[in-house]
Enzyme design. Structure first.
Site, PDB file in Angstrom:
ATOM      1  N   ARG A 225      46.541  43.979  43.549  1.00 42.52           N
ATOM      2  CA  ARG A 225      46.826  43.593  42.171  1.00 42.52           C
ATOM      3  C   ARG A 225      48.134  42.801  42.132  1.00 42.52           C
ATOM      4  O   ARG A 225      49.062  43.091  42.898  1.00 42.52           O
ATOM      5  CB  ARG A 225      46.976  44.830  41.274  1.00 42.52           C
ATOM      6  CG  ARG A 225      45.666  45.520  40.928  1.00 42.52           C
ATOM      7  CD  ARG A 225      44.789  44.671  40.011  1.00 42.52           C
ATOM      8  NE  ARG A 225      43.548  45.341  39.660  1.00 42.52           N
ATOM      9  CZ  ARG A 225      42.384  45.174  40.291  1.00 42.52           C
ATOM     10  NH1 ARG A 225      42.291  44.343  41.311  1.00 42.52           N
ATOM     11  NH2 ARG A 225      41.300  45.809  39.879  1.00 42.52           N
ATOM     12  N   HIS A 273      41.155  35.584  42.755  1.00 45.97           N
ATOM     13  CA  HIS A 273      40.644  36.968  42.653  1.00 45.97           C
ATOM     14  C   HIS A 273      39.179  37.033  43.118  1.00 45.97           C
ATOM     15  O   HIS A 273      38.292  37.454  42.369  1.00 45.97           O
ATOM     16  CB  HIS A 273      40.784  37.529  41.229  1.00 45.97           C
ATOM     17  CG  HIS A 273      40.696  39.030  41.179  1.00 45.97           C
ATOM     18  ND1 HIS A 273      41.426  39.812  40.324  1.00 45.97           N
ATOM     19  CD2 HIS A 273      39.951  39.911  41.898  1.00 45.97           C
ATOM     20  CE1 HIS A 273      41.127  41.095  40.501  1.00 45.97           C
ATOM     21  NE2 HIS A 273      40.214  41.179  41.465  1.00 45.97           N
TER      22      HIS A 273
END
Ligand code: NDP
Ligand code: OXD
Length: 310
Positions: A225, A273
Site C-alpha cells: 500500500r 496497482h
C-alpha cells in the site's frame, strides 16, 4: 438471497456472471442500484466502498472483500463492528503477486535498467554477474502473498529473509520478527519487498530510518500500500545516491497527482496497482464457498481481526 456489489472497479457485469454461475438463484445488485429494501441485503461484496454506506444495510451477514487488503473497507468510521469481514485469498491473486515480485527482483538482480541505458547509448559491454546465493532479498510480510513470494525467491537460490508479526518457519527463508528482526532484515537486504497489510503499526514503515539502515545501492519494491511509504523520504534516499531504485505499484492516492515527482523520476518504476489483480472467475468460487459457509452457520474463511487491523 440478495448480494450487493459495492466496488469502484468497473467489472460488475463479469462479477455478476461469475457469481451467478457459482450460486444460481441469487440476486446481485450493483451499488448504488438497490431495488430491494436495504434490510433485505444479505451480503456486501466490497472494494473501497464509500464511507458510511455499508452501515445503511442493517442485516448483512458478512462483508466479502474483493481484495486481499481490507484497509479500504476498515477505514470507514461507520463500519459496523459486529459484521464479519472476510478478505480475499485466492490462488490466482497469490500467483500474480509472486510473478510480480520475482520479475522485479530479477530485473534489478540482472541490472536490466543499466543494460537498457547501455543499449540506448549504442554501447556493448557487460557487468559481472551477481550470485543469487550472495544476494539477500527481504520480504516484509510473510502471509499468503509474502510467504509465497519468499518461497519462489528461495527456489531461485536468493538468500531470502522474511519478516512477520509472529514467529514463523518457512523452508529456505530466514524468518525474523519483532523490532530486532526488522533492523536485521533492513540492514542486510539488497532488495526489500513490502507485502505488509496497511495498519496503524505498519503505516509509514518505509521511511528515512529504514532507507538509512539499508545497504548502499539497495532497491525498494513496494507492492502493498502507498501508506507504507513516506514518499519524501524515498525521494531523498534516491536523490542522495544511497538507494539505487524503487519499484512502486501502490501510492497514497491512485493515480498519484500528475505533479508527483515519482512519475518522472529516473530511479522510480511505477506500475498502476496491477502487481496482482483479482480474477473474477477464480475469486467468485471463493466468495461462493464463503457464502455457503455462512449460510451453514460457519464462520467465513480468512476473517479479519479488527483489533490487529488485518
Ligand atoms: P496476510 O494477512 O496474509 O499477511 C500479512 C503478513 O504481514 C503476515 O505475515 C503478518 O504477520 C505480517 N504483518 C502484519 N502486521 C505486521 C507487523 N506490524 N509487523 C510485522 N509483520 C506484520 O496478507 P496478504 O499476504 O494476503 O496481503 C498483504 C498485502 O498485500 C495486503 O494487505 C494488500 O495491502 C497488499 N496487496 C497488494 C496488491 C497489489 O496488487 N499491489 C494485491 C493484493 C494485496 P503474521 O503472519 O505474524 O500475522
Ligand atoms: C489489493 C488487492 O488488496 O488487489 O490490493 O487484492
Amino acid at each position: 438471497m440478495n448480494i450487493l456489489f459495492m466496488s469502484t472497479v468497473d467489472k460488475a457485469d463479469l462479477w455478476k456472471q461469475c457469481l451467478t454461475a457459482e450460486l444460481p438463484g441469487i440476486n446481485i445488485y450493483v451499488y448504488p442500484d438497490c431495488p430491494v429494501a436495504r434490510e433485505d441485503i444479505d451480503y456486501v461484496i466490497a472494494w473501497k466502498p464509500p464511507a458510511g454506506e455499508i452501515a445503511k444495510y442493517p442485516n448483512i451477514k458478512a462483508i466479502l472483500s474483493l481484495g486481499a487488503g481490507i484497509d479500504g473497507i476498515t477505514c470507514d468510521p461507520d463500519l459496523p463492528r459486529n459484521v464479519p469481514i472476510s478478505r480475499l485469498v485466492d490462488r490466482c491473486l497469490t500467483q500474480g503477486m509472486t510473478e510480480y515480485v520475482v520479475y522485479w527482483v530479477l530485473h534489478h538482480h540482472r541490472r536490466m535498467d543499466d543494460y537498457a541505458r547501455m543499449i540506448a547509448a549504442r554501447e556493448w559491454d557487460n557487468y559481472i554477474q551477481a550470485d543469487t546465493e550472495q544476494t539477500p532479498v527481504g520480504v516484509l510480510g510473510l502471509g499468503e502473498l509474502g510467504g509465497d513470494a519468499a518461497k519462489a525467491l528461495s527456489a531461485l537460490n536468493f538468500d531470502v529473509l522474511g519478516w512477520s508479526r509472529s514467529a514463523k518457519s518457512i523452508n529456505g527463508v530466514t524468518c525474523l520478527h519483532g523490532a530486532d528482526g526488522y533492523d536485521e532484515i533492513v540492514s542486510k537486504c539488497r532488495m526489500l519487498v513490502c507485502l505488509l497489510p496497511l495498519t496503524e503499526d505498519t503505516r509509514g514503515i518505509l521511511n528515512a530510518d529504514t532507507f538509512a539502515g539499508m545497504p548502499k545501492d539497495s532497491v525498494i519494491i513496494n507492492c502493498a500500500r502507498g501508506g507504507h511509504l513516506v514518499d519524501q523520504d524515498l525521494l531523498a534516499a534516491l536523490d542522495s545516491g544511497h538507494l539505487a531504485g524503487a519499484v512502486l505499484d501502490v501510492f497514497h492516492s491512485e493515480p498519484p497527482d500528475p505533479s508527483h515527482p515519482f512519475w518522472a523520476h529516473p530511479k522510480v518504476t511505477m506500475t498502476p496497482h496491477m502487481a496482482s489483480l483479482t480474477v473474477p472467475q477464480s475469486a467468485a468460487r471463493y466468495m461462493a464457498d464463503n457464502i455457503r459457509r455462512v449460510e451453514r452457520g460457519e464462520a467465513p474463511l480468512n476473517l479479519i481481526d479488527l483489533s490487529k487491523g488485518y
